[in-house]
Motif scaffolding. Sequence first.
Motif, PDB file in Angstrom:
ATOM      1  N   LEU A  75      53.043  69.624   4.183  1.00  0.00           N
ATOM      2  CA  LEU A  75      51.786  70.263   3.784  1.00  0.00           C
ATOM      3  C   LEU A  75      51.600  70.323   2.269  1.00  0.00           C
ATOM      4  O   LEU A  75      50.522  70.727   1.792  1.00  0.00           O
ATOM      5  N   LEU A  85      52.582  65.234  10.745  1.00  0.00           N
ATOM      6  CA  LEU A  85      52.437  66.679  10.956  1.00  0.00           C
ATOM      7  C   LEU A  85      52.381  67.020  12.440  1.00  0.00           C
ATOM      8  O   LEU A  85      53.092  67.923  12.914  1.00  0.00           O
ATOM      9  N   ILE A 142      48.919  75.800   7.886  1.00  0.00           N
ATOM     10  CA  ILE A 142      47.976  74.708   8.193  1.00  0.00           C
ATOM     11  C   ILE A 142      46.543  75.197   7.996  1.00  0.00           C
ATOM     12  O   ILE A 142      45.713  74.520   7.378  1.00  0.00           O
ATOM     13  N   LYS A 153      42.128  70.024   9.813  1.00  0.00           N
ATOM     14  CA  LYS A 153      42.657  71.378   9.957  1.00  0.00           C
ATOM     15  C   LYS A 153      42.467  71.880  11.393  1.00  0.00           C
ATOM     16  O   LYS A 153      43.353  72.503  11.973  1.00  0.00           O
ATOM     17  N   ALA A 156      44.999  69.801  13.700  1.00  0.00           N
ATOM     18  CA  ALA A 156      46.391  70.239  13.521  1.00  0.00           C
ATOM     19  C   ALA A 156      46.575  71.679  13.989  1.00  0.00           C
ATOM     20  O   ALA A 156      47.573  72.019  14.639  1.00  0.00           O
TER      21      ALA A 156
END
Length: 275
Positions: A75, A85, A142, A153, A156
């Motif tokens: 990140l 990720l 995140i 965003k 994830a």
Amino acid sequence: MAQKRSSSGKKVVRAEKAPASRTSESKGTEHAPDVESTWTATPEARKKAGTFRLLAGLLWALAIAGELVGIFWVLRQSDINMVLLIGLIVVIGALAIGGSLLWKKANRLDPAERKDTVRFFVQNQLGAIITIIAFLPLIVMILLNDDLDKKDKAIAGTVGVVVAVIATLVSVDWDPPSVEQYTAESSTVIDITGEDLVYWTSSGEVFHLCQDASAVNLESKDNTIYSGTVADAHAAGKSRLTKQVAMETKQCGFEVDESEPQDTDSADLSEAPAP
């Protein structure tokens, strides 16, 4: 020597040596069913449980290490690799679940006492606690990351929440074992049959009083009935003693105490084969 079989023709085999036992609080009364005693895990059971817990701790440590890699490396990249990720999130989930399953196995071999409320809760729900620790900070980071656009965003964050929820639900022990449960079950079995010996199948979820009980003679995956102590049955993944004790007492030919209430259920479907 002829193979032992039940009334339905199912093969009956003895489980491996019991990993735990029910020991009397008074020396020299191990075999007396009328003596109040408390179930305790044997050194062999505790050693095996310790190995499972060590492996679980290793998997959990790797899961938390993966979380730290995600927070402090992935990140922090100016161009965040979404594949890396999301892959890391999945790996963390797999490690958390693997550790929790091993921890549950350890608790089946060496359970906590329910009367010790704090230890009982922590020991049985530690997998869920560790899973939350392994996911919550990563998900928060995140959502707070400025280098991810709204779409990435959302992707994830959603994957992180879904995997975290699944891993947590798997890690929770919904029916945790206890020393008190094992003691009560062993006492019941010994009072009725005269020995700590029960029967189960690979398809069933509970264990029974004898090889001729109707529930263990239903169809099962390997057409085999296993026998062993209450501890053996729990180690094999069986959650409890059947609720149809009175009915099986009659089926197995043991003396029935007419003062005891009889079973009201018409059938015990716990031994029905998995679809």
